[in-house]
Design a protein around this motif. Structure first.
Motif, PDB file in Angstrom:
ATOM      1  N   ILE A  17      12.931   9.848 -41.921  1.00  0.00           N
ATOM      2  CA  ILE A  17      12.257   8.817 -41.112  1.00  0.00           C
ATOM      3  C   ILE A  17      12.850   8.750 -39.717  1.00  0.00           C
ATOM      4  N   PHE A  18      14.191   8.819 -39.632  1.00  0.00           N
ATOM      5  CA  PHE A  18      14.862   8.781 -38.343  1.00  0.00           C
ATOM      6  C   PHE A  18      14.455   9.965 -37.469  1.00  0.00           C
ATOM      7  N   SER A  19      14.342  11.121 -38.131  1.00  0.00           N
ATOM      8  CA  SER A  19      13.930  12.323 -37.403  1.00  0.00           C
ATOM      9  C   SER A  19      12.512  12.172 -36.865  1.00  0.00           C
ATOM     10  N   ASP A  20      11.626  11.628 -37.687  1.00  0.00           N
ATOM     11  CA  ASP A  20      10.250  11.404 -37.242  1.00  0.00           C
ATOM     12  C   ASP A  20      10.205  10.401 -36.095  1.00  0.00           C
ATOM     13  N   LEU A  21      11.048   9.370 -36.185  1.00  0.00           N
ATOM     14  CA  LEU A  21      11.093   8.364 -35.132  1.00  0.00           C
ATOM     15  C   LEU A  21      11.552   8.966 -33.810  1.00  0.00           C
ATOM     16  N   MET A  22      12.579   9.795 -33.881  1.00  0.00           N
ATOM     17  CA  MET A  22      13.080  10.437 -32.665  1.00  0.00           C
ATOM     18  C   MET A  22      12.019  11.355 -32.070  1.00  0.00           C
ATOM     19  N   ALA A  23      11.309  12.080 -32.936  1.00  0.00           N
ATOM     20  CA  ALA A  23      10.253  12.963 -32.451  1.00  0.00           C
ATOM     21  C   ALA A  23       9.153  12.159 -31.756  1.00  0.00           C
ATOM     22  N   ALA A  24       8.829  11.000 -32.333  1.00  0.00           N
ATOM     23  CA  ALA A  24       7.802  10.150 -31.732  1.00  0.00           C
ATOM     24  C   ALA A  24       8.256   9.621 -30.369  1.00  0.00           C
ATOM     25  N   LEU A  25       9.548   9.214 -30.307  1.00  0.00           N
ATOM     26  CA  LEU A  25      10.081   8.718 -29.041  1.00  0.00           C
ATOM     27  C   LEU A  25      10.079   9.803 -27.967  1.00  0.00           C
ATOM     28  N   VAL A  26      10.461  11.018 -28.388  1.00  0.00           N
ATOM     29  CA  VAL A  26      10.436  12.142 -27.441  1.00  0.00           C
ATOM     30  C   VAL A  26       9.011  12.396 -26.971  1.00  0.00           C
ATOM     31  N   GLY A  27       8.057  12.317 -27.892  1.00  0.00           N
ATOM     32  CA  GLY A  27       6.658  12.520 -27.531  1.00  0.00           C
ATOM     33  C   GLY A  27       6.183  11.470 -26.539  1.00  0.00           C
ATOM     34  N   ILE A  28       6.557  10.203 -26.792  1.00  0.00           N
ATOM     35  CA  ILE A  28       6.184   9.120 -25.882  1.00  0.00           C
ATOM     36  C   ILE A  28       6.802   9.347 -24.509  1.00  0.00           C
ATOM     37  N   PHE A  29       8.078   9.756 -24.500  1.00  0.00           N
ATOM     38  CA  PHE A  29       8.766  10.018 -23.231  1.00  0.00           C
ATOM     39  C   PHE A  29       8.065  11.131 -22.454  1.00  0.00           C
ATOM     40  N   VAL A  30       7.662  12.176 -23.163  1.00  0.00           N
ATOM     41  CA  VAL A  30       6.961  13.287 -22.508  1.00  0.00           C
ATOM     42  C   VAL A  30       5.639  12.806 -21.926  1.00  0.00           C
ATOM     43  N   LEU A  31       4.908  12.002 -22.692  1.00  0.00           N
ATOM     44  CA  LEU A  31       3.630  11.479 -22.209  1.00  0.00           C
ATOM     45  C   LEU A  31       3.819  10.616 -20.952  1.00  0.00           C
ATOM     46  N   ILE A  32       4.856   9.749 -20.981  1.00  0.00           N
ATOM     47  CA  ILE A  32       5.133   8.901 -19.820  1.00  0.00           C
ATOM     48  C   ILE A  32       5.493   9.751 -18.606  1.00  0.00           C
ATOM     49  N   THR A  33       6.305  10.790 -18.854  1.00  0.00           N
ATOM     50  CA  THR A  33       6.708  11.678 -17.758  1.00  0.00           C
ATOM     51  C   THR A  33       5.494  12.375 -17.147  1.00  0.00           C
ATOM     52  N   VAL A  34       4.615  12.873 -18.021  1.00  0.00           N
ATOM     53  CA  VAL A  34       3.401  13.545 -17.534  1.00  0.00           C
ATOM     54  C   VAL A  34       2.531  12.565 -16.750  1.00  0.00           C
ATOM     55  N   TRP A  35       2.420  11.330 -17.237  1.00  0.00           N
ATOM     56  CA  TRP A  35       1.617  10.303 -16.565  1.00  0.00           C
ATOM     57  C   TRP A  35       2.185   9.979 -15.186  1.00  0.00           C
ATOM     58  N   VAL A  36       3.533   9.839 -15.114  1.00  0.00           N
ATOM     59  CA  VAL A  36       4.188   9.547 -13.831  1.00  0.00           C
ATOM     60  C   VAL A  36       3.979  10.684 -12.844  1.00  0.00           C
ATOM     61  N   ILE A  37       4.103  11.915 -13.330  1.00  0.00           N
ATOM     62  CA  ILE A  37       3.894  13.079 -12.460  1.00  0.00           C
ATOM     63  C   ILE A  37       2.455  13.106 -11.961  1.00  0.00           C
ATOM     64  N   GLY A  38       1.504  12.778 -12.860  1.00  0.00           N
ATOM     65  CA  GLY A  38       0.102  12.747 -12.457  1.00  0.00           C
ATOM     66  C   GLY A  38      -0.158  11.706 -11.384  1.00  0.00           C
ATOM     67  N   ILE A  39       0.447  10.511 -11.543  1.00  0.00           N
ATOM     68  CA  ILE A  39       0.294   9.451 -10.538  1.00  0.00           C
ATOM     69  C   ILE A  39       0.873   9.896  -9.204  1.00  0.00           C
ATOM     70  N   GLN A  40       2.052  10.548  -9.245  1.00  0.00           N
ATOM     71  CA  GLN A  40       2.685  11.010  -8.017  1.00  0.00           C
ATOM     72  C   GLN A  40       1.821  12.053  -7.313  1.00  0.00           C
ATOM     73  N   LEU A  41       1.230  12.960  -8.083  1.00  0.00           N
ATOM     74  CA  LEU A  41       0.353  13.977  -7.493  1.00  0.00           C
ATOM     75  C   LEU A  41      -0.880  13.332  -6.868  1.00  0.00           C
ATOM     76  N   GLU A  42      -1.444  12.337  -7.577  1.00  0.00           N
ATOM     77  CA  GLU A  42      -2.625  11.654  -7.058  1.00  0.00           C
ATOM     78  C   GLU A  42      -2.310  10.908  -5.762  1.00  0.00           C
ATOM     79  N   LEU A  43      -1.140  10.236  -5.725  1.00  0.00           N
ATOM     80  CA  LEU A  43      -0.733   9.535  -4.505  1.00  0.00           C
ATOM     81  C   LEU A  43      -0.499  10.510  -3.366  1.00  0.00           C
ATOM     82  N   SER A  44       0.109  11.650  -3.693  1.00  0.00           N
ATOM     83  CA  SER A  44       0.358  12.661  -2.668  1.00  0.00           C
ATOM     84  C   SER A  44      -0.949  13.194  -2.093  1.00  0.00           C
ATOM     85  N   GLN A  45      -1.930  13.437  -2.974  1.00  0.00           N
ATOM     86  CA  GLN A  45      -3.229  13.919  -2.509  1.00  0.00           C
ATOM     87  C   GLN A  45      -3.930  12.860  -1.652  1.00  0.00           C
ATOM     88  N   SER A  46      -3.813  11.583  -2.075  1.00  0.00           N
ATOM     89  CA  SER A  46      -4.439  10.498  -1.308  1.00  0.00           C
ATOM     90  C   SER A  46      -3.817  10.387   0.074  1.00  0.00           C
TER      91      SER A  46
END
Length: 213
Positions: A17-46
């Motif tokens: 269960i702990f391993s699954d939880l860590m994997a989920a947290l890593v997945g969430i972190f990756v998604l947040i990172t991708v979202w932040v990068i996308g926002i930064q790219l959009e702001l840069s283009q604007s």
């Protein structure tokens, strides 16, 4: 011995269960990172698009100012933020929409440079009429208010420019009455500044935009 074996068996699901939880947290972190990068790219283009838009506007302003070099050098007109300003006293008598000879001569001097500018830019000319804040003089049946006076003055200038050679499909009139004064209406001198006609270039609506409507 059996008890030890049982405890190891029971402990296994906890680590899973702990391993699954860590994997989920890593997945969430990756998604947040991708979202932040996308926002930064959009702001840069604007920002880049805004910078390009401002550069285009500055180039248009410089081109128009260059086209109007002669009338500007004579002090007969003003040019500020892409707006050509003409004093109302040069064009019209007080509370009148009849163009004065000196006003007609001034407009004639603007036709060629403005026409040359329009031949190189896909834009229109907006002729705007403005008044001071004083009410129309009593006994003047031509106008109910300053809206009517500013509209008729703008139309007079527009029709005169067309008669002098400006393409009719590249120019239109607008009225602002006593709205948008350049200075507060506090004296005769300030009111004289607000009685004016302005000529502004505006982008022409694209055919694609018209088709989309």
């Amino acid at each position: 011995m059996d008890e030890l074996h049982d405890s190891q068996v029971q402990a296994t699901p906890v680590w899973a269960i702990f391993s699954d939880l860590m994997a989920a947290l890593v997945g969430i972190f990756v998604l947040i990172t991708v979202w932040v990068i996308g926002i930064q790219l959009e702001l840069s283009q604007s920002l880049q698009q805004e910078k390009a838009r401002r550069q285009v506007e500055e180039q248009r302003r410089i081109a128009l100012e260059d086209a109007l070099r002669d009338p500007l050098s004579s002090g007969r007109i003003t040019f500020h933020n892409g707006r050509i300003g003409i004093s109302g006293s040069v064009l019209f008598a007080l509370n009148s929409d009849v163009l004065q000879p000196k006003g007609e001569k001034l407009l004639s001097s603007l036709v060629e440079p403005l026409r040359n500018y329009l031949s190189e830019h896909d834009e229109l000319l907006m002729v705007s009429g403005f008044t001071d804040d004083l009410a129309i003089q009593k006994g003047n049946p031509r106008y109910q208010d300053n809206w009517g006076l500013s509209a008729q003055r703008a139309l007079t200038v527009t029709r005169t420019l067309i008669a002098q050679g400006m393409p009719a499909d590249r120019i239109f009139a607008a009225a602002f009455g006593d709205n948008q004064p350049v200075v507060p209406n506090q004296s005769e001198a300030s009111r004289a500044q607000n009685r004016r006609v302005e000529i502004t270039t505006v982008p022409r609506q694209s055919n694609q935009a018209e088709n989309d409507e």
